[in-house]
Design an enzyme around this catalytic site. Structure first.
Site, short mmCIF file in Angstrom:
data_model
loop_
_atom_site.label_atom_id
_atom_site.label_comp_id
_atom_site.label_asym_id
_atom_site.label_seq_id
_atom_site.Cartn_x
_atom_site.Cartn_y
_atom_site.Cartn_z
CB ILE A 375 -0.98 0.00 1.21
CG1 ILE A 375 -2.01 1.13 1.08
CG2 ILE A 375 -0.20 0.10 2.51
CD1 ILE A 375 -2.92 1.00 -0.12
CG ASP A 398 6.75 4.01 -31.76
OD1 ASP A 398 7.06 5.09 -32.26
OD2 ASP A 398 7.33 2.94 -32.02
#
Length: 431
Positions: A375, A398
């Site tokens: 976390i 791309d």
């Protein structure tokens, strides 16, 4: 040539210079552009860093010596990209995208195109080039037979070509002031004559060079930014939705006449595919280093550092192995593209593989680093969320892996002349 992964003096020098530039120029630029909320404002805030790149020879280095540039090998470029991406990807992308904008000229440029390259050779200012290809409706299927093709068009009128249409996600195409970049390689469709039924759309694809002077000469409404696009990663990069309206350019601006543009555009993205692989390696390296540092100094209130926990170490070792594998594939693709063995299709297969494999692996590596850290990684003061946001675009820009790049691999494998291991061992001897 023996197999050797030791860096030679040139490669080692490139790596050292790139690492220094990344720390001294790119890294400080992040704190500057984060002072602004909007992507377009952040983009403008990186202009001093881009100026430093120009003065340091990085922009001139994106042009081949044949055109007066100081460019080296594709392997050296991959090393440069990795070093920069491991430190500050967003500012770096604007610099490297300029290289993509110049690649069509590296491939197809002739002596008569020298005037277009002059701003990128003198080591001054902040000139921007852009390969303007993607469109609002997408381009993944624009070249298949029977398709309407690109929606950005060019019509021959006397000694001029008139360009109309919209483009999207072309990095830096609007320039620093959003009135147009210094040089745009606009990929468009010739509509001077009606298309014949069943014709191949690629037969009408061309590339026209559009300068800032061309836009200014065409009038105030010739070039418009319709929308600045906010992105979750690479937040200082500009790739807006733009519109060309009756942009007039002289016939000398044609880089690739109809029928040649598709091949040159595709070849340009073959080169950049290798460098996207290097981008992935840089992000993976940064994710590994950050997770390793966390594991050495944090114990989650246990009795031993996290690195001594097998579950954590397993995830971390996986990231490390994937990073090494991706770097090796990227380096091999870079070397093969320029040196072989194999024909162009065999070399191209490695470039495509580097783009697909390394970009996918970068997303997985950043995700695994987050899972390992837990976390705490969800805190924006930690680097992990930004690394993942930056990595997420690699598989989809791309030439998206699903819509374009994997299809390119499929086309290669379907070819009757496909030789699967030619890029490693050379052409297979026919029995």
């Amino acid at each position: 040539m023996p197999i050797d992964f030791h860096l030679g003096p040139s490669e080692a020098g490139i790596r050292a210079a790139a690492a220094s530039f990344a720390q001294q120029v790119l890294k400080p630029s992040r704190s500057e552009y984060l002072k602004y909320d909007k992507n377009e404002e952040r983009f403008q805030a990186t202009q001093p860093s881009y100026a430093a790149a120009t003065q340091g020879g990085l922009i001139k280095g994106q042009l081949s010596p044949r055109h007066g540039g100081s460019g080296g090998s594709l392997l050296e470029a991959a090393i440069l990209v990795e070093e920069c991406y491991a430190v500050e990807p967003s500012t770096a992308l604007t610099i490297f995208a300029n290289g993509l904008g110049l690649t069509p000229l590296n491939i197809a440029g002739k002596p008569e195109h020298a005037e277009f390259l002059a701003p990128f050779l003198n080591g001054q200012g902040t000139p921007l080039a852009s390969l303007v290809f993607s469109e609002p409706g997408g381009v993944a299927n624009a070249w298949e037979k029977g398709a309407p093709g690109l929606q950005t068009t060019a019509r021959r009128e006397g000694d001029e070509w008139v360009i109309n249409g919209e483009k999207k996600f072309a990095t830096s195409c609007a320039g620093w002031d959003f009135k147009g970049c210094d040089l745009a390689c606009v990929v468009c469709r010739d509509v001077t004559e009606p298309a014949r039924p069943g014709s191949d759309p690629k037969d009408r694809v061309m590339i026209i060079l559009v300068t800032r002077a061309d836009l200014d000469r065409s009038g105030p409404d010739a070039f418009q930014v319709l929308r600045h696009i906010s992105t979750p990663g690479h937040t200082s990069v500009s790739g807006p939705h733009v519109k060309y309206t009756n942009v007039r350019v002289p016939s000398k601006n044609v880089l690739c006449p109809p029928g040649q543009g598709a091949q040159v555009a595709s070849a340009s993205f073959d080169v950049s595919a290798v460098l996207v692989g290097a981008m992935g390696v840089g992000l993976m390296r940064a994710a590994f280093d950050a997770a390793l540092d966390f594991a050495k100094r944090d114990n989650r209130n246990g009795r031993v550092p996290l690195l001594e926990r097998q579950a954590f170490a397993d995830l971390l070792s996986g990231i490390k192995m994937q990073t090494e594998a991706c770097r090796a594939l990227t380096w091999k693709a870079a070397h093969a593209m320029e040196n072989g063995p194999g024909d162009y299709d065999a070399r191209r297969e490695l470039a495509l593989s580097a783009k697909i494999y390394c970009s996918d692996a970068a997303v997985k590596a950043c995700t695994n680093a987050i899972n390992a850290v837990g976390i705490t990684a969800y805190d924006v003061d930690q680097p992990f969320a930004e690394l993942l946001n930056n990595a997420m675009v690699l598989p989809i820009f791309d030439g998206g892996n699903v819509g374009i790049r994997r299809r390119n691999l499929q086309e290669l494998m379907q070819s009757p002349s496909y030789d699967p291991w030619a890029s490693t061992y050379g052409p297979t001897e026919k029995k």
